[in-house]
Motif scaffolding. Structure first.
Motif, short mmCIF file in Angstrom:
data_model
loop_
_atom_site.label_atom_id
_atom_site.label_comp_id
_atom_site.label_asym_id
_atom_site.label_seq_id
_atom_site.Cartn_x
_atom_site.Cartn_y
_atom_site.Cartn_z
N GLN A 82 36.41 17.90 25.13
CA GLN A 82 35.02 18.44 25.18
C GLN A 82 35.05 20.13 25.03
O GLN A 82 34.00 20.71 24.42
CB GLN A 82 34.62 18.28 26.67
N ALA A 83 36.25 20.78 25.28
CA ALA A 83 36.17 22.03 24.84
C ALA A 83 36.29 22.37 23.44
O ALA A 83 35.45 23.07 22.86
CB ALA A 83 37.64 22.83 25.60
N ALA A 84 36.68 21.64 22.67
CA ALA A 84 36.85 21.57 21.17
C ALA A 84 35.37 21.36 20.51
O ALA A 84 34.75 22.09 19.73
CB ALA A 84 37.59 20.76 20.61
N GLN A 85 34.81 20.40 21.22
CA GLN A 85 33.35 20.08 20.66
C GLN A 85 32.40 21.20 20.93
O GLN A 85 31.55 21.58 20.35
CB GLN A 85 32.79 18.83 21.38
N ARG A 86 32.64 21.89 22.35
CA ARG A 86 31.81 23.02 22.64
C ARG A 86 32.01 24.20 21.67
O ARG A 86 31.14 25.03 21.47
CB ARG A 86 32.05 23.39 24.14
N LEU A 87 33.23 24.48 21.45
CA LEU A 87 33.52 25.60 20.75
C LEU A 87 32.96 25.39 19.09
O LEU A 87 32.43 26.47 18.63
CB LEU A 87 35.12 25.65 20.19
N VAL A 88 33.04 24.25 18.74
CA VAL A 88 32.45 23.67 17.19
C VAL A 88 30.79 24.22 17.40
O VAL A 88 30.28 24.77 16.64
CB VAL A 88 32.75 22.47 17.05
N ALA A 89 30.11 23.53 18.45
CA ALA A 89 28.94 23.83 18.80
C ALA A 89 28.24 25.42 19.05
O ALA A 89 27.46 25.50 18.48
CB ALA A 89 28.33 23.15 19.95
N ALA A 90 29.47 25.98 19.67
CA ALA A 90 28.89 27.61 20.13
C ALA A 90 29.29 28.49 18.77
O ALA A 90 28.58 29.60 18.55
CB ALA A 90 29.86 27.79 21.03
N THR A 91 30.16 28.11 17.82
CA THR A 91 30.26 29.01 16.48
C THR A 91 29.14 28.71 15.34
O THR A 91 28.64 27.50 15.47
CB THR A 91 31.57 28.54 16.08
N ALA A 127 29.34 28.51 26.78
CA ALA A 127 29.67 27.17 26.62
C ALA A 127 30.40 26.44 27.44
O ALA A 127 30.52 25.47 27.89
CB ALA A 127 29.70 26.96 25.03
N LEU A 128 31.50 27.20 27.63
CA LEU A 128 32.91 26.75 28.35
C LEU A 128 32.42 26.65 30.11
O LEU A 128 33.20 25.91 30.83
CB LEU A 128 34.20 27.43 28.14
N GLN A 129 31.62 27.59 30.25
CA GLN A 129 31.20 27.79 31.96
C GLN A 129 30.69 26.21 32.37
O GLN A 129 30.84 26.24 33.48
CB GLN A 129 30.37 28.89 31.95
N HIS A 130 30.09 25.57 31.64
CA HIS A 130 29.41 24.44 32.14
C HIS A 130 30.48 23.38 32.54
O HIS A 130 31.55 23.12 31.92
CB HIS A 130 28.53 23.73 31.13
N PRO A 131 30.37 22.44 33.78
CA PRO A 131 31.54 21.75 34.07
C PRO A 131 32.12 20.77 32.98
O PRO A 131 30.85 20.21 32.33
CB PRO A 131 31.02 21.19 35.26
N ALA A 132 33.05 20.22 32.82
CA ALA A 132 33.46 19.02 32.04
C ALA A 132 33.62 17.91 32.77
O ALA A 132 33.90 17.91 33.91
CB ALA A 132 34.74 19.38 31.16
N ASP A 133 33.31 16.84 31.94
CA ASP A 133 33.29 15.54 32.69
C ASP A 133 34.48 14.80 32.09
O ASP A 133 34.85 14.55 31.18
CB ASP A 133 32.08 14.67 32.38
N GLY A 134 35.44 15.04 33.17
CA GLY A 134 36.99 14.30 32.93
C GLY A 134 36.96 13.01 33.66
O GLY A 134 37.52 12.78 34.56
#
Length: 450
Positions: A82-91, A127-134
């Motif tokens: 999810q972090a990877a996906q958020r990085l792509v979305a934020a860039t 983008a990273l501050q939102h909780p991730a669903d693990g």
């Protein structure tokens, strides 16, 4: 006449293509790997117009180790994805996002100055501050970001080094923030850069040395082997302990050539001892592998080749890796560990007991040794809880068919307690401090080691 490739040729080509894909794209996230990003960065720097701005962001996930320890590695993998996906979305579309390894990512921003890179970093932090669903468990991670901008003389290594130094400053200040690398920052960033530069030069000038700590069999007190521990004999500083330079080597990629040197030097010394009859035939040498090395393409071939070069076998070498290393990138690490085990290498889990996901890993790790962390051994004779933990680890190792090794033995009482518990091997200051090969050779010769 048309010559058609054979089925074997087609299969070989397919295998080569798959190996290339794995080397260039991360198995978990699908993102480019450090290798592919470095190659891209080399091309970008080579073709850029004079003074065209280029920025590199290095993102380290805060609190990721705790996510793995408390919520498990499956949750950790989900958080990384999810972090990877958020990085792509934020860039931006023109930015390149890659996974450096473990919980670290890179973003390459072309035609972007420091201010523009700062804006990208702010979007990433948000983008990273939102909780991730693990997998049903809510996991919270933030990011520590370091930014480096390219000067005319910069190469890929320079940019990565400076971005790493800036990221470490963000981390040391509490995380969830961005630091732009600037030599005028002085202080910590300058100190880290100085160490990294000196270490790079030290590798070229042969300033590294190995000390070896004896490992004894508890049943009869005989010497079973040694653990190779690297030291840096830095001019005007003396011997630098590993804690002061290994983290920097890992951040900058210097751990790869450093690790190759350690492996080669350790096996060279073992071969010398065995040829001289100074140590018995079953004497082993233990070498530590860092998380970065375990992600290195070609590691298995490197180890195989070095063993063969010195006329040794895989039974002569013990490869130590920490639980943390195995947790950081489970899919890639397990592929490497399994490949190492298939060669006959003896694998050891170092610092066992310091992580919360240890038991789940024991089910499928092809390890032959379990090393009890020194923090538990320290309280073995004074704290009933530590004594119970050590006893449990010894039993657990034996249930899984592994040898148990105790680290940090400093008193005769600890040694006797471990012997009564049935622990197999031990090392520590009471049994022998780390020493150079010359010192140990003199102490063992001419009678040899029994």
């Amino acid at each position: 006449m048309t010559v058609h490739p054979s089925v074997t040729d087609l299969m070989r080509r397919a295998e080569d293509a798959e190996l290339a894909r794995r080397a260039h794209h991360d198995a978990l996230t699908g993102l480019p790997t450090r290798l592919l990003l470095t190659q891209t960065l080399e091309r970008v720097l080579a073709r850029r117009v004079t003074h065209a701005p280029i920025a590199l962001l290095l993102i380290d996930l805060d609190n990721f180790k705790q996510v793995n320890e408390f919520l498990g590695h499956d949750t950790g993998d989900a958080v990384l994805l999810q972090a990877a996906q958020r990085l792509v979305a934020a860039t931006r579309a023109q930015d390149t996002v890659a996974r450096l390894g473990g919980d670290e990512f890179l973003v390459l921003c072309e035609n972007t100055n420091a201010a523009g890179a700062g804006m990208v970093a702010e979007r990433i932090l948000h983008a990273l501050q939102h909780p991730a669903d693990g997998h049903g468990a809510e996991a919270r991670v933030t990011g520590s970001i370091g930014i480096a901008t390219a000067a005319q003389h910069h190469g890929p290594t320079d940019l990565l080094r400076e971005a790493s130094a800036a990221m470490r400053l963000s981390k040391s200040r509490g995380g969830n923030q961005t630091t732009l690398f600037d030599l005028r920052l002085g202080g910590e960033a300058g100190r880290l850069l100085d160490i990294e530069t000196a270490l790079r030069e030290g590798l070229e000038r042969d300033e590294l040395v190995l000390h070896y700590q004896p490992i004894h069999t508890l049943a009869d007190g005989s010497l079973k082997g040694v653990e190779a521990l690297v030291r840096w004999n830095r001019p005007e500083h003396g011997l630098v302990p590993p804690d002061d330079f290994i983290p920097i080597a890992e951040d900058t990629g210097l751990i790869v050539p450093l690790g190759e040197w350690v492996l080669n030097e350790a096996l060279r010394q073992l071969s010398t001892w065995k040829r001289a009859g100074v140590v018995p035939a079953n004497f082993t040498i233990s070498v530590n592998l860092s998380p970065v090395q375990l992600l290195q393409a070609g590691l298995v071939d490197l180890i195989d080749g070095t063993i063969a070069e010195h006329g040794l076998t895989h039974e002569d070498l013990v490869l130590e890796m920490t639980e943390t290393a195995l947790i950081l990138d489970r899919s890639t690490m397990m592929d490497t560990v399994s490949a190492l085990a298939e060669t006959g290498a003896s694998l050891a889990i170092d610092d066992f007991g310091t992580g919360y996901s240890s038991l789940s890993y024991l089910r499928y790790l092809p390890a032959k040794q379990l090393k009890v962390d020194r923090s538990f051994v320290a309280g073995l004779t004074t704290d009933p809880r530590d004594a119970a933990l050590v006893a449990a680890v010894v039993r657990l190792a034996h249930e899984f068919g592994m040898t148990c090794v105790a680290e940090g033995v400093e008193t005769p009482e600890q040694l006797e307690h471990l012997r009564l518990l049935g622990c197999d091997l031990a090392q520590g200051y009471f049994l022998g401090r780390p020493a150079t090969a010359e010192v140990l050779t003199r102490s063992w010769a001419p009678a040899g080691v029994n």
